[in-house]
Design a protein around this motif. Sequence first.
Motif, PDB file in Angstrom:
ATOM      1  N   THR A 193       0.831  -1.201   0.000  1.00 16.90           N
ATOM      2  CA  THR A 193       0.000   0.000   0.000  1.00 16.90           C
ATOM      3  C   THR A 193       0.861   1.244   0.000  1.00 16.90           C
ATOM      4  O   THR A 193       1.971   1.257   0.502  1.00 16.90           O
ATOM      5  CB  THR A 193      -0.918   0.020   1.229  1.00 16.90           C
ATOM      6  N   ALA A 194       0.292   2.264  -0.570  1.00 14.87           N
ATOM      7  CA  ALA A 194       0.982   3.556  -0.600  1.00 14.87           C
ATOM      8  C   ALA A 194      -0.041   4.651  -0.352  1.00 14.87           C
ATOM      9  O   ALA A 194      -0.378   5.440  -1.218  1.00 14.87           O
ATOM     10  CB  ALA A 194       1.681   3.770  -1.933  1.00 14.87           C
ATOM     11  N   ALA A 195      -0.593   4.672   0.868  1.00 17.58           N
ATOM     12  CA  ALA A 195      -1.638   5.639   1.201  1.00 17.58           C
ATOM     13  C   ALA A 195      -1.020   6.998   1.477  1.00 17.58           C
ATOM     14  O   ALA A 195      -0.488   7.255   2.536  1.00 17.58           O
ATOM     15  CB  ALA A 195      -2.413   5.160   2.425  1.00 17.58           C
ATOM     16  N   ASP A 196      -1.042   7.863   0.505  1.00 16.16           N
ATOM     17  CA  ASP A 196      -0.441   9.181   0.681  1.00 16.16           C
ATOM     18  C   ASP A 196      -1.489  10.249   0.443  1.00 16.16           C
ATOM     19  O   ASP A 196      -2.643   9.973   0.153  1.00 16.16           O
ATOM     20  CB  ASP A 196       0.760   9.369  -0.258  1.00 16.16           C
ATOM     21  N   ALA A 197      -1.064  11.497   0.551  1.00 18.23           N
ATOM     22  CA  ALA A 197      -2.006  12.608   0.428  1.00 18.23           C
ATOM     23  C   ALA A 197      -2.654  12.657  -0.946  1.00 18.23           C
ATOM     24  O   ALA A 197      -3.792  13.084  -1.099  1.00 18.23           O
ATOM     25  CB  ALA A 197      -1.285  13.920   0.719  1.00 18.23           C
ATOM     26  N   GLU A 198      -1.918  12.189  -1.956  1.00 14.62           N
ATOM     27  CA  GLU A 198      -2.452  12.248  -3.311  1.00 14.62           C
ATOM     28  C   GLU A 198      -3.673  11.348  -3.462  1.00 14.62           C
ATOM     29  O   GLU A 198      -4.517  11.565  -4.319  1.00 14.62           O
ATOM     30  CB  GLU A 198      -1.360  11.830  -4.305  1.00 14.62           C
ATOM     31  N   ASN A 199      -3.760  10.314  -2.612  1.00 18.28           N
ATOM     32  CA  ASN A 199      -4.886   9.402  -2.663  1.00 18.28           C
ATOM     33  C   ASN A 199      -5.890   9.660  -1.545  1.00 18.28           C
ATOM     34  O   ASN A 199      -6.635   8.770  -1.157  1.00 18.28           O
ATOM     35  CB  ASN A 199      -4.389   7.952  -2.579  1.00 18.28           C
ATOM     36  N   SER A 200      -5.899  10.860  -1.004  1.00 14.34           N
ATOM     37  CA  SER A 200      -6.828  11.208   0.065  1.00 14.34           C
ATOM     38  C   SER A 200      -8.264  11.074  -0.420  1.00 14.34           C
ATOM     39  O   SER A 200      -8.576  11.345  -1.582  1.00 14.34           O
ATOM     40  CB  SER A 200      -6.569  12.649   0.524  1.00 14.34           C
ATOM     41  N   LEU A 201      -9.151  10.666   0.492  1.00 18.04           N
ATOM     42  CA  LEU A 201     -10.557  10.471   0.156  1.00 18.04           C
ATOM     43  C   LEU A 201     -11.441  11.602   0.675  1.00 18.04           C
ATOM     44  O   LEU A 201     -12.662  11.476   0.697  1.00 18.04           O
ATOM     45  CB  LEU A 201     -11.037   9.125   0.711  1.00 18.04           C
ATOM     46  N   ARG A 202     -10.840  12.724   1.108  1.00 18.07           N
ATOM     47  CA  ARG A 202     -11.634  13.870   1.513  1.00 18.07           C
ATOM     48  C   ARG A 202     -12.338  14.462   0.292  1.00 18.07           C
ATOM     49  O   ARG A 202     -11.790  14.444  -0.816  1.00 18.07           O
ATOM     50  CB  ARG A 202     -10.744  14.926   2.170  1.00 18.07           C
ATOM     51  N   PRO A 203     -13.575  14.968   0.449  1.00 19.26           N
ATOM     52  CA  PRO A 203     -14.345  15.453  -0.708  1.00 19.26           C
ATOM     53  C   PRO A 203     -13.574  16.430  -1.591  1.00 19.26           C
ATOM     54  O   PRO A 203     -13.616  16.323  -2.822  1.00 19.26           O
ATOM     55  CB  PRO A 203     -15.565  16.112  -0.060  1.00 19.26           C
ATOM     56  N   ARG A 204     -12.865  17.386  -0.975  1.00 11.79           N
ATOM     57  CA  ARG A 204     -12.122  18.360  -1.776  1.00 11.79           C
ATOM     58  C   ARG A 204     -11.034  17.682  -2.597  1.00 11.79           C
ATOM     59  O   ARG A 204     -10.815  18.007  -3.771  1.00 11.79           O
ATOM     60  CB  ARG A 204     -11.517  19.422  -0.861  1.00 11.79           C
ATOM     61  N   ASP A 205     -10.347  16.718  -1.965  1.00  9.97           N
ATOM     62  CA  ASP A 205      -9.282  16.014  -2.670  1.00  9.97           C
ATOM     63  C   ASP A 205      -9.831  15.078  -3.741  1.00  9.97           C
ATOM     64  O   ASP A 205      -9.215  14.888  -4.788  1.00  9.97           O
ATOM     65  CB  ASP A 205      -8.424  15.234  -1.671  1.00  9.97           C
ATOM     66  N   LEU A 206     -11.001  14.485  -3.469  1.00 18.47           N
ATOM     67  CA  LEU A 206     -11.630  13.642  -4.486  1.00 18.47           C
ATOM     68  C   LEU A 206     -11.968  14.453  -5.736  1.00 18.47           C
ATOM     69  O   LEU A 206     -11.734  14.009  -6.865  1.00 18.47           O
ATOM     70  CB  LEU A 206     -12.906  13.010  -3.922  1.00 18.47           C
ATOM     71  N   LEU A 207     -12.517  15.647  -5.538  1.00 23.32           N
ATOM     72  CA  LEU A 207     -12.836  16.508  -6.677  1.00 23.32           C
ATOM     73  C   LEU A 207     -11.573  16.870  -7.441  1.00 23.32           C
ATOM     74  O   LEU A 207     -11.552  16.827  -8.687  1.00 23.32           O
ATOM     75  CB  LEU A 207     -13.546  17.773  -6.191  1.00 23.32           C
ATOM     76  N   ALA A 208     -10.506  17.184  -6.707  1.00 21.32           N
ATOM     77  CA  ALA A 208      -9.249  17.541  -7.360  1.00 21.32           C
ATOM     78  C   ALA A 208      -8.703  16.380  -8.179  1.00 21.32           C
ATOM     79  O   ALA A 208      -8.196  16.576  -9.293  1.00 21.32           O
ATOM     80  CB  ALA A 208      -8.225  17.976  -6.302  1.00 21.32           C
ATOM     81  N   ARG A 209      -8.805  15.149  -7.657  1.00 25.99           N
ATOM     82  CA  ARG A 209      -8.299  13.990  -8.386  1.00 25.99           C
ATOM     83  C   ARG A 209      -9.150  13.711  -9.620  1.00 25.99           C
ATOM     84  O   ARG A 209      -8.625  13.290 -10.655  1.00 25.99           O
ATOM     85  CB  ARG A 209      -8.275  12.765  -7.472  1.00 25.99           C
ATOM     86  N   HIS A 210     -10.476  13.917  -9.513  1.00 26.00           N
ATOM     87  CA  HIS A 210     -11.324  13.764 -10.692  1.00 26.00           C
ATOM     88  C   HIS A 210     -10.889  14.734 -11.789  1.00 26.00           C
ATOM     89  O   HIS A 210     -10.733  14.348 -12.958  1.00 26.00           O
ATOM     90  CB  HIS A 210     -12.793  14.026 -10.334  1.00 26.00           C
ATOM     91  N   LEU A 211     -10.707  15.985 -11.424  1.00 29.46           N
ATOM     92  CA  LEU A 211     -10.316  16.995 -12.408  1.00 29.46           C
ATOM     93  C   LEU A 211      -8.945  16.688 -12.993  1.00 29.46           C
ATOM     94  O   LEU A 211      -8.719  16.832 -14.206  1.00 29.46           O
ATOM     95  CB  LEU A 211     -10.322  18.378 -11.753  1.00 29.46           C
TER      96      LEU A 211
END
Length: 402
Positions: free
Chosen positions: A203-221
């Motif tokens: 596993t590599a659970a880092d900030a880039e894979n955060s599941l917070r709503p704001r971060d999820l939107l950023a990853r989608h974009l």
Amino acid sequence: MARDALAGYRGIMRPKLTLPHLPLILLLWLAGLGAAGQFAKIAVPFDLVRQLYPDAGAGQGWLLSVISVFGILFGMVAGLLTARYGCRRLLVAGLALGALMSLWQATQPAFALMLASRMIEGLSHLAIVVAAPTLIAQIAPEPLRNFAMTLWSTFFGVAFALVAWIGLPWAQTHGVAGLFLCHGGAMAMLAVAVWRLLPADETAADAENSLRPRDLLARHLSAYGSPRIAAPAAGWLFYTLTFVSLVAILPPLLPENLRATIVGVMPLTSIAVALLVVTPLLRRWPATGVVIAGFGLSALVLSGFWLGVPTPVLCVMLFATLGLVQGASFAAIPALNATAQDRALANGALAQMGNLGNTLGTPLLLLVLAAWGTGALLAAVILIYLAGISLHLWLWWRRRRE
């Protein structure tokens, strides 16, 4: 033996082509059949399923479509979960959850509980269709990868064919509860096999894979803004806008004496082309080039309607050319994305766009058919394929500029 052969598949070096790769790829493909079976076990014996809930009315349709709704909402989230927690872990969880839901459905619960179980099953389906192809791309060595991804692309059609040939007669004899029990048992066995045969995740659970709503939107974009991650999903949207809907819409346009035969041949033709033609083409052409060629040939085939080509011939030729799009779209994911994380996101985006296309395609094309007739329907499909070509060319231009 399989563990030893795969001990270093996460590293920079690819493992050598050895026999254990093939059984493991087939195992992951079987997991895909289980995921497709989550649709097929309801869609194929739908008349029998409706008899369980005669008072549900139009709500019966939600038993099939609710999985697609969850795919639209959470496709990319599934890709992020795969990148965060690991493919094997998420795949086993998806298979186990799917097994539990099928076994629960075999008890024939009340409609509301059945619908709730289908919603949960949608999450199981997403986990499988994102994690399994990501694992296949990691496991398969370079000489085998194009074939492996093309094989994966056939999972939906093969599962529907198997349920139609084997599952439907079984359900007619033993009831849909018997079919659900078989599906649940198969999913449970697959979960155990995947857990025992595949090595543990790193596993590599880092900030880039955060599941917070704001971060999820950023990853989608970010993902949909990437011409590499988004390209397979972009083409897949235009493919799914037409594939399932044409399977439903075209049969009434066929001569009645040939209808059953042609309907059975159409998806099998796509599978055959995907397996036998796409892999050799990928040795010479990039995967996105094969997708573009598939869209272009499909549009060309449909133009034969105005030249008097018989409808049965058009249907078979169309699904043959769409087989190019089917096989090469999945092969494009590892071809364009080097890391497991980007591949997981690409598979998540493809699942999301595929579910969107499946949901919108049939009502859209039925509306065109009802308003303007068969010619307008085929013209609309041609425009969809031309739009797919245009979007792929634009994304290719963006990749050239990187």
